[in-house]
Design an enzyme around this catalytic site. Sequence first.
Site, PDB file in Angstrom:
ATOM      1  N   ASP A  37       1.262  -8.064   1.939  1.00 10.24           N
ATOM      2  CA  ASP A  37       1.257  -5.960   1.890  1.00 10.24           C
ATOM      3  C   ASP A  37       2.462  -6.092   1.224  1.00 10.24           C
ATOM      4  O   ASP A  37       3.299  -5.743   2.906  1.00 10.24           O
ATOM      5  CB  ASP A  37       0.169  -5.108   3.075  1.00 10.24           C
TER       6      ASP A  37
ATOM      7  N   SER B 162       3.925   1.815   8.486  1.00  5.96           N
ATOM      8  CA  SER B 162       3.902   0.716   7.614  1.00  5.96           C
ATOM      9  C   SER B 162       4.912   0.813   6.565  1.00  5.96           C
ATOM     10  O   SER B 162       5.634   1.397   6.486  1.00  5.96           O
ATOM     11  CB  SER B 162       2.257   1.701   7.110  1.00  5.96           C
TER      12      SER B 162
ATOM     13  N   HIS C 193       0.772  -0.950  -0.166  1.00  7.52           N
ATOM     14  CA  HIS C 193       0.056  -0.098  -0.100  1.00  7.52           C
ATOM     15  C   HIS C 193       0.721   1.556  -0.120  1.00  7.52           C
ATOM     16  O   HIS C 193       0.385   2.502  -0.053  1.00  7.52           O
ATOM     17  CB  HIS C 193      -0.898   0.304   1.141  1.00  7.52           C
TER      18      HIS C 193
END
Length: 719
Positions: free
Chosen positions: A225, A654, A89
């Site tokens: 991810d 992240s 992402h």
Amino acid sequence: MMKRKHQKVVLMIAAVALSATTVLAKDGMWQPTQLKRQESDMQKLGMKIPVERLYNDSGTGLNNAVVLFGKGCTGELVSASGLLFTNHHCAYGAAQSLSTGDRNFLVDGFWAASREAELPCPGLTVSIVKKTEDVTEYVLKGLTDTMPEALRSSRIKSRISELEKAYHNLSQLKAEVKSFYSGNQYQIVLSEVFSDVRLVAFPPNGIGKFGADTDNWMWPRQTGDFAVFRVYAGKDNKPAPYSVANIPYKPKVFFPINTSGYKEGDFTMVYGFPFQTQEYLSSYQLNQIQYISDPIRIEAREKRLGVLDEAMRSNPAIFLKYAAKQSRLSNGYKKWKGEVLGLSNNDVVGKKLRYERLFEEAAAGNKDNPGDRMLLPLIQVTVSGSDNALIASEYTQETVLGVEAVQQSAQLARVLALYRSALPADVLSDSLQQIRRVMDEFYKNYDASTDHKVFDALVPLYLKQGEQVVAPRMKALMYHSGNNTVSWGNNVFSNSIVVSQERMNELLDNARRGDTMLIRQDPAFQIYEAVTAFQKEKIDPVLRRYNERIAPLNRLYMKRQMEYLNSGKAYWPDANQTLRLTYGQVERVDIPGSNIYQTTLDDLIPRHNASVAEFDIPQELRNLYQAKNYGRWAVNGTVPVNFIASNHTSGGNSGSPVLNAKGELIGINFDRIWQGTMSDLYYDPAVCRNVAVDMRYVLFIIEKYGNAGWLLKEMKLTK
């Protein structure tokens, strides 16, 4: 007697604050320079290396393998040739920019077959922190808390600018001064910034975005991810603009990857650049977040996302245009919903109030600073005075300015400003072409019919609010467009320059000063002008005064908390996108539907649903599963996919490396669980968990699915 009472209350507060720390020892986002103080605590939880291995001034610490990826994520170097992991992402915008109708990397993925096939990503940067220094003394010298805040802030800003210029000139590194502890401390961060970053591997949405919005912020998860990039440098191994002559960057340090995995209870660490936390806020500011800001954002984004989701499902071209936007909007929407739930379930405002009563007792007994007893009442009055302005600002930003045609009318305002200036013709033309380039980028990912539906969903919500929110001119504009939002929307999207790239280009390429009236009569611009003028006249001044008044109060409150509670507790500063390390353990969470700490392919594959895009697993991965073709990545007849741990993470983490007790990479952090998203404001060890993709799944996908096993040869795999 008073002194003894004061000491007793201070100890009571310290006990309240320390109880969580002593029992849990898991909350906190520690600066690398603070780790020595935490070493004993980390060792008790299981750490097997000295903190000097995690951070040192010689350039050999693992901190040198952690990078700021782009402007808001983290990444980690995993080879001597600049190979880098981050989240899918985090890479989404870059992959979308490189995609075309014929080569849709979001749907099909991308796997470079060689270094020559790696794709440059214009505008993407990777930053590596080389050094930090405390510059508090210089920044705050001669400044007091009683001087006018505007003057104090101006002097601080000037000194910061001087420092950044001086350090940059001396080091040739990016120099940025950061504030810590609500402005009680300042540090300068020196970083190398690499601008030649190339895409190496990017799984398709069916792997990298599996579950998408449905699973976002949830546990259990089965999401791959991750994405792979490579950092390139000049022949001197220094940052250089993109060039075919550049070579892979050779870092001094990179993370070895442990392929043996972990078990529940194992020590873990997360290194990265958490963006923002507000752990030390007063109950009054927290109340604003829980009952004003978050609910408004949730309400507006729910409507906007409903429009985007429907449009994206029905049209692949719109899906490609809006994928990254929708992802950003949805991420915040769901996070805020979880945050409100967590704050409510944990009665965090109530806990803050109880803590503040003890603080006030301690302040009342402190004869050296008698004004401290009024500190929290002053914060309460100041905060409550900003409520209406905050409501108005949030609704304006999330509704009217959520309509892209209105938002982009800011470019028409720039054109007006240029017309009104006495610029030479050639300078005016260049400025207008700069605006055209900005708008050309905008139109690549814009669909007017979708935006029209967003208008129809959001503008009525805005108009339902009271006069403290709705700009007076908005009612008049609606009246002159049929006096209802449907005809108003039709007028905007039939006649505005902004909704048409052709019309906008015509304006910018053939600019005439007489076009001023054309712009002023533009229906989208009129809305933009109405709400922004109201914001500047009625809302911004209130919020500006609030910020000027609350800043010194927050600064003093933070300072006094640290002084009153200075009985062994190590305070970590709120996250501010500087390098931090947090630690915890692999640990399940006691919430309905979850009694596991790890998911596997056996959990993933049964969820396949070809009719729902976010659950459509690629056929090739299903084939590998059916054949049990896992190679060396098999664990008990399957492949581990995701796991959770009790590391205190936030936005910005992240892509962060999740490390084991020896500092080896075991996962890539990508999320938190919904029930614990309040950890930006309050960390509850019972429900706060970070979610990571297992490195064995990452390597399995690269090697078996992506047929890019050549990448593994440059990594250091350990057991």
